[in-house]
Design an enzyme around this catalytic site. Structure first.
Site, PDB file in Angstrom:
ATOM      1  N   GLU A 144       1.651  -0.667  -5.188  1.00 40.93           N
ATOM      2  CA  GLU A 144       0.613   0.323  -5.430  1.00 40.93           C
ATOM      3  C   GLU A 144       1.321   1.674  -5.425  1.00 40.93           C
ATOM      4  O   GLU A 144       1.499   2.286  -4.378  1.00 40.93           O
ATOM      5  CB  GLU A 144      -0.483   0.297  -4.355  1.00 40.93           C
TER       6      GLU A 144
ATOM      7  N   ASP B 236       0.840  -1.195   0.000  1.00 45.68           N
ATOM      8  CA  ASP B 236       0.000   0.000   0.000  1.00 45.68           C
ATOM      9  C   ASP B 236       0.879   1.250   0.000  1.00 45.68           C
ATOM     10  O   ASP B 236       1.877   1.336   0.720  1.00 45.68           O
ATOM     11  CB  ASP B 236      -0.888  -0.022   1.250  1.00 45.68           C
TER      12      ASP B 236
END
Length: 581
Positions: free
Chosen positions: A299, A223
């Site tokens: 990401e 993330d």
């Protein structure tokens, strides 16, 4: 228009089947709280995931990516982690995780878990300790605490803004009740950013990696992979950042450039600093100690594509989501440009291109493609906003998906897209839970619309999501035709189209294939060959004739037949065919 010329212009050379699994895998994202609920409390859980893994095996995907299920106060749906080595009771137990993992592996599915290293929850033991320890303590060095500016420290240390809206700094209160230091949070105030210059932070996350690798996971989706390292001195920056669009008004570059900028990069001194690559080289070495080609997935909302390629150099991560592709409008010329640029940059570092159209942070692509500007990227859709044309959006979404799955490389599917689910675009604002909605005062609708629990059974309460019929967000009644049991076995349904496409993709080894453009296909047409398959996506209004004798393998919409018996691809449709030798 004349029949397509089958001569080709090579862009990406085919690879060898049987390489590392992550080079050509189709990976399905499970958002656990909205996938399946076994307990009946209305929130999805790990036993629910386990109960539905057979669906994913039947669908034909290769792996599963699970969004966070760790201990968390759920201020940001689990992306505020309080304990990285345990399962939140909302989702079950570590034993439930182990059972889910064993079941997935037994079905031939690999499992990737989410890792959230940019920030922790404010309930993480480290942050609780830091607040109690006070200024100048060693405990505070793990985070980014700073003195305020102004005569009495009443102003934030710099002018950075949170991606969720509002200031990126929150002031603490000292033990004596007086105002204290400020701490940085690029997201919600309950998600304090870690200090990745601190060796203890780096050591801790390497240990977290080993904890889950030892349990048998096949990789990690990272993330905010571009956000952990900040520029020295934390300088002011006058740009704007948001969840989806962080380019501060930067326009796409000249389309003839090989290195595309499409408006999907988070810019500024808090993102994409060169120091992040040292972290990923260290993580690469950790994963290399384990058998099975374990994978790291970035990401990273960064541009241009040459910057994204840095994350997937041979000694760093294995994949990076291609958000430039996700963000490109429904325009053949622009899509051709970003596809070609993606291969040029990824091939330059020996990495696969990792395609994606939807996830838990963006409006689902059937809804985006049904807007008056198809493919535009609103930060959520709600009552009073432009409502998508649901039928047209689904038609285009099916075409976009077949285009994506026909491309060499890896591809990600977001749960429910195999059903054709749109966003819940009429969700009452009183029911919203996304912190972005509250921190922007409702200016951004937020991401709740794409996170509504899945419909499994058309005639059951809660569409079969939960044994009690309870769902943590309401499902629109119009979703009944999208339910799995309403589509399974129905020729031409979205679900059966996905199944067929995935079966052909595997049989024809398209993931490890090559890409060669068909020249002069037409301004509104994307046509290419991948191994022995011709992929034709028609984004225009007139049918596109296929070569004589073409054998249809899979189609988003059935081809039309001319008076002379030849086939043509209708508007807003993609067809895969095999042509005569």
């Amino acid at each position: 228009m004349t029949t397509l010329d089958t001569r080709t212009l090579h862009v990406h050379a085919p690879g060898s089947p049987g390489g590392e699994w992550w080079r050509d895998a189709v990976i399905y994202q499970v958002y656990p709280r909205s996938f399946a609920d076994a307990s009946g409390d209305g929130v999805g859980d790990l036993p629910g995931v386990t109960s539905r893994l057979g669906h994913l095996a039947e669908l034909g995907v290769d792996a599963v990516w699970l969004s966070p299920f760790y201990r968390s106060p759920q201020a940001d749906a689990g992306y505020d982690v309080a304990d990285y080595r345990d399962v939140d009771p909302l989702f079950g137990t570590l034993a439930d995780f182990d059972e889910m993992l064993a079941r997935a592996h037994g079905l031939g599915l690999r499992v990737i878990v989410d890792l959230v290293p940019n920030h922790t929850s404010d309930e993480h033991a480290w942050f609780v300790e830091a607040l109690a320890a006070g200024p100048a303590s060693a405990a505070r060095e793990r985070y980014l605490f700073r003195e305020g500016r102004g005569e009495h420290g009443e102003l934030p240390p710099n002018n950075w803004q949170s991606i969720f809206g509002g200031p990126a700094w929150t002031r603490t209160t000292d033990a004596d009740g007086t105002p204290g230091q400020w701490y940085l949070h690029l997201f919600d105030s309950r998600q304090p950013d870690l200090n990745w210059e601190h060796p203890e932070v780096r050591a801790e996350f390497e240990d977290v990696l080993r904890f889950w690798l030892d349990r048998g996971v096949d990789g990690f989706r990272i993330d905010v992979a571009h956000g952990m390292v900040k520029a020295p001195g934390l300088p002011d920056w006058d740009g704007h950042v948001s969840m989806i669009e962080g380019t501060d008004g930067v326009e796409p570059t000249d389309p003839d450039r090989a290195d595309e900028v499409t408006g999907t990069g988070n810019r500024g001194p808090m993102f994409d600093q060169d120091g992040v690559h040292e972290i990923y080289r260290a993580w690469n070495r950790v994963l290399a100690q384990y058998a099975g080609d374990r994978a790291l997935v970035a990401e990273a909302w960064v541009e241009p594509l040459s910057r994204l390629a840095l994350y997937v150099r041979p000694d760093e991560m294995q994949q990076a989501f291609n958000f430039a592709f996700l963000a490109t409008p429904w325009d053949a010329a622009q899509l051709r440009e970003v596809i070609e640029a993606s291969y040029v940059t990824a091939d330059g570092v020996g990495a696969p291109t990792t395609w994606v159209l939807s996830n838990h942070d963006v409006v689902r692509h059937p809804s985006r493609l049904g807007l008056s500007v198809p493919g535009s990227r609103p930060n959520g859709i709600g009552v009073g906003d432009e409502q998508p044309d649901e039928e047209l959006g689904l038609r285009r979404a099916r075409a976009a998906t077949l285009l994506m799955l026909g491309l060499p490389g890896s591809a990600y599917l977001y749960q429910g897209e195999e059903l054709g689910l749109p966003d819940h675009t009429a969700l009452d604002d009183d029911l919203r839970q996304d912190p972005a909605f509250f921190r922007t005062g409702g200016a951004e609708r937020g991401r709740d619309g794409c996170r509504v629990p899945l419909p499994w059974a058309a005639d059951e309460p809660g569409f079969g999501f939960s044994p009690t019929g309870v769902t943590w967000l309401p499902q629109p009644a119009s979703w009944a035709p999208y339910a799995l049991d309403a589509q399974r076995g129905v020729p031409g349904s979205t679900y059966e189209t996905y199944r067929a496409a995935l079966a052909v993709r595997r049989a024809e080894q398209l993931g490890s294939g090559g890409l060669a453009w068909v020249p002069d296909a037409g301004e509104d047409v994307i046509a290419f060959t991948n191994r022995d398959v011709l992929v034709v996506a028609n984004l225009g209004g007139s049918p596109v004739p296929l070569p004589a004798g073409a054998q249809v393998l899979v189609a988003s919409v059935e081809p039309v037949t001319a008076a002379d018996g030849t086939l043509a691809v209708p508007a807003d449709a993609t067809v895969w065919v095999r042509t005569p030798a």
